[in-house]
Design a protein around this motif. Structure first.
Motif, PDB file in Angstrom:
ATOM      1  N   UNK A 121       0.836  -1.213   0.000  1.00  0.00           N
ATOM      2  CA  UNK A 121       0.000   0.000   0.000  1.00  0.00           C
ATOM      3  C   UNK A 121       0.867   1.258   0.000  1.00  0.00           C
ATOM      4  N   UNK A 122       1.970   1.236   0.763  1.00  0.00           N
ATOM      5  CA  UNK A 122       2.869   2.398   0.806  1.00  0.00           C
ATOM      6  C   UNK A 122       3.467   2.664  -0.571  1.00  0.00           C
ATOM      7  N   UNK A 123       3.872   1.582  -1.255  1.00  0.00           N
ATOM      8  CA  UNK A 123       4.475   1.741  -2.587  1.00  0.00           C
ATOM      9  C   UNK A 123       3.458   2.281  -3.589  1.00  0.00           C
ATOM     10  N   UNK A 124       2.226   1.763  -3.514  1.00  0.00           N
ATOM     11  CA  UNK A 124       1.152   2.252  -4.399  1.00  0.00           C
ATOM     12  C   UNK A 124       0.894   3.731  -4.136  1.00  0.00           C
ATOM     13  N   UNK A 125       0.837   4.104  -2.854  1.00  0.00           N
ATOM     14  CA  UNK A 125       0.562   5.498  -2.493  1.00  0.00           C
ATOM     15  C   UNK A 125       1.653   6.429  -3.024  1.00  0.00           C
ATOM     16  N   UNK A 136       3.759   0.937 -10.641  1.00  0.00           N
ATOM     17  CA  UNK A 136       5.071   1.219 -11.233  1.00  0.00           C
ATOM     18  C   UNK A 136       6.186   0.740 -10.304  1.00  0.00           C
ATOM     19  N   UNK A 137       7.091  -0.090 -10.845  1.00  0.00           N
ATOM     20  CA  UNK A 137       8.259  -0.535 -10.089  1.00  0.00           C
ATOM     21  C   UNK A 137       7.968  -1.545  -8.992  1.00  0.00           C
ATOM     22  N   UNK A 138       6.723  -2.000  -8.855  1.00  0.00           N
ATOM     23  CA  UNK A 138       6.375  -2.954  -7.802  1.00  0.00           C
ATOM     24  C   UNK A 138       6.503  -4.378  -8.360  1.00  0.00           C
ATOM     25  N   UNK A 139       7.330  -5.177  -7.714  1.00  0.00           N
ATOM     26  CA  UNK A 139       7.548  -6.553  -8.172  1.00  0.00           C
ATOM     27  C   UNK A 139       6.605  -7.516  -7.448  1.00  0.00           C
ATOM     28  N   UNK A 140       6.484  -8.717  -8.005  1.00  0.00           N
ATOM     29  CA  UNK A 140       5.712  -9.763  -7.321  1.00  0.00           C
ATOM     30  C   UNK A 140       6.408 -10.168  -6.019  1.00  0.00           C
ATOM     31  N   UNK A 141       7.737  -9.968  -5.949  1.00  0.00           N
ATOM     32  CA  UNK A 141       8.452 -10.252  -4.701  1.00  0.00           C
ATOM     33  C   UNK A 141       7.929  -9.383  -3.572  1.00  0.00           C
ATOM     34  N   UNK A 142       7.799  -8.095  -3.840  1.00  0.00           N
ATOM     35  CA  UNK A 142       7.265  -7.180  -2.823  1.00  0.00           C
ATOM     36  C   UNK A 142       5.812  -7.531  -2.504  1.00  0.00           C
ATOM     37  N   UNK A 143       5.026  -7.792  -3.534  1.00  0.00           N
ATOM     38  CA  UNK A 143       3.606  -8.081  -3.335  1.00  0.00           C
ATOM     39  C   UNK A 143       3.407  -9.373  -2.533  1.00  0.00           C
ATOM     40  N   UNK A 147       3.480 -13.776   2.006  1.00  0.00           N
ATOM     41  CA  UNK A 147       3.287 -15.221   1.850  1.00  0.00           C
ATOM     42  C   UNK A 147       4.602 -15.956   2.136  1.00  0.00           C
ATOM     43  N   UNK A 148       5.721 -15.381   1.686  1.00  0.00           N
ATOM     44  CA  UNK A 148       7.020 -15.983   1.998  1.00  0.00           C
ATOM     45  C   UNK A 148       7.258 -15.957   3.508  1.00  0.00           C
TER      46      UNK A 148
END
Length: 343
Positions: A121-125, A136-143, A147-148
Motif C-alpha cells: 500500500x505504501x508503494x502504491x501510495x 510502477x516498479x512494484x515486483x511480485x516479490x514485494x507483493x 506469503x514468503x
C-alpha cells in the motif's frame, strides 16, 4: 528437539528472521539481536534463527552485497554468543521446502489480503503521489512478501514470532493463510502469535531520529575502536556549557547510555547530567561503556570473517537440523494436497 509441534505444543517454538542487507548497527543489536540471543539460552524453547536471504532479494539486487551481508550477519550473531547447540541457525535458501510451501500457501492466500499489506500500500501510495501508474516498479516479490514470511513461520509451526509493531500485520496474515489451509486440507498448522516487547529499546541515531540505515545516522556495531569513538563524538547535542544542568530524557547520549548501562550506572549518569556534565566527558564515558561490552565480540567477529568456512559449517549444520523437520513435514503436506505417488 521435538519433531513437529503441529497439534499439542509443550514448549514454545520461537522463530526470528534476519534480513541479509546492510551491516548491523547498535540499534539492531539493542533492539533485536541482544534480546534474541538471551532468549536462545533458555532450555524450554525450540528456537529457529535464520538468514532471510530470499527476502533480501526483494530490495537488493546486488549479488555481491547480498553475499557479503550474509557473511557479516552470520558472523555477527555467532560472535555475540548465539548458542548453535541450543538453536537452529540456518540460511533460508538452504531449506528449499520453504519456497515449496510458499506456493501451497499462495494457492489459498486471498489476493485481497495481499492488497492490504502495508509495504504494498505504501508503494502504491508513493506512485499515486508521484503521478505514476499505481504498480510502477512494484515486483511480485514485494507483493508476495507476506506469503514468503508465512511460509518461514508455518514450516516450523512457530508459536511465537518476535516482531516490531510494524510487522504485526504479517503475523496476522500468516494466521489467516494458515487457517484457510487448515480449513481446506485439515489441521496442519499451529497459528502463530506475534510477540512485541515494548521494553526493548529503540535507539536514537547520530541526528536524534530513530537509528536507521535509511536515515544514514547509524553507528555500525563492530566499528574499530577509533572509528567507534569518532561516531560517538558526532552524536548531536545542544549548546549547553559544562556546569549547566542537562535534561537526560531529551538526550541521545543518555538514551544510548541507558541501553548499555546497569540501573546503577544509569542512575549515576542521570545525576551527572543534573550536575552539568560536559558533553565531551559524557561522550567519552559512553564510548568506554560500549567499547567494554563490544570489544571481545568484535575480536571474535573479525576472526570469523577471516574464516568463512567455519561460518559455512555452522550454517550447514543448522540447515541439516532445519531440514530434519521441513522434509518430512513437506512430504505430509504434499500428501494432504494430493501430490504423491500414483501407486
Amino acid at each position: 528437539m521435538s519433531q513437529h509441534p503441529a497439534s499439542t505444543v509443550e514448549t514454545s517454538t520461537i522463530l526470528t528472521g534476519i534480513t541479509t542487507t546492510g551491516t548491523p548497527h547498535l540499534g539492531n543489536y539493542v533492539g533485536a539481536i541482544r534480546p534474541a540471543i538471551e532468549a536462545s539460552q533458555k532450555p524450554d524453547i525450540n528456537a529457529y534463527y535464520f538468514l532471510a536471504d530470499y527476502h533480501a532479494l526483494i530490495k537488493c539486487q546486488d549479488p555481491a552485497m547480498v553475499h557479503q551481508s550474509s557473511r557479516e550477519i552470520a558472523a555477527t550473531w555467532l560472535a555475540l554468543g548465539l548458542n548453535t547447540d541450543n538453536v537452529v541457525f540456518y540460511r533460508q535458501s538452504d531449506v528449499p521446502e520453504i519456497t515449496q510451501l510458499m506456493w501451497f500457501l499462495s494457492c489459498v492466500a486471498a489476493k485481497g489480503l495481499m492488497n492490504r499489506a502495508h509495504a504494498y500500500k505504501d508503494s502504491v501510495q508513493k506512485n499515486q503521489d508521484a503521478g505514476e501508474d499505481q504498480d510502477y516498479g512494484i515486483t511480485m516479490g514485494l507483493f508476495s512478501y507476506p506469503v514468503l514470511m508465512a511460509a518461514d513461520i508455518l514450516m516450523f509451526n512457530a508459536t511465537r514470532v518476535p516482531v516490531g509493531r510494524d510487522q504485526i500485520q504479517h503475523i496476522e496474515m500468516a494466521r489467516d493463510i494458515a487457517q484457510r489451509f487448515n480449513h481446506v486440507y485439515g489441521e496442519h498448522f499451529t497459528l502463530p502469535e506475534a510477540v512485541v516487547d515494548d521494553h526493548v529499546a529503540v535507539l536514537q541515531g547520530l541526528d536524534g531520529r530513530k537509528m536507521s540505515k535509511s536515515y544514514g545516522n547509524t553507528i555500525p556495531l563492530f566499528l574499530p575502536e577509533k572509528q567507534l569513538r569518532k561516531h560517538i563524538n558526532k552524536i548531536k547535542t545542544n549548546l549547553l556549557e559544562p556546569g549547566e544542568p542537562k535534561d537526560p530524557d531529551t538526550s541521545t547520549v543518555f538514551q544510548i547510555w541507558r541501553a548499555f548501562a546497569s540501573k546503577e550506572q544509569t542512575d549515576a549518569m542521570r545525576r551527572e547530567f543534573e550536575n552539568g556534565i560536559a558533553w565531551g566527558e559524557a561522550k567519552k564515558q559512553l564510548f568506554e561503556l560500549i567499547e567494554a561490552e563490544l570489544r571481545e565480540p568484535r575480536e571474535r567477529y573479525n576472526e570469523l570473517l577471516e574464516n568463512p568456512s567455519h561460518i559455512e559449517k555452522m550454517l550447514s549444520e543448522g540447515a541439516e537440523k532445519a531440514r530434519a523437520v521441513s522434509v518430512p513435514f513437506m512430504a505430509k503436506l504434499n500428501r494432504a494436497v494430493g501430490l504423491h505417488a500414483l501407486s
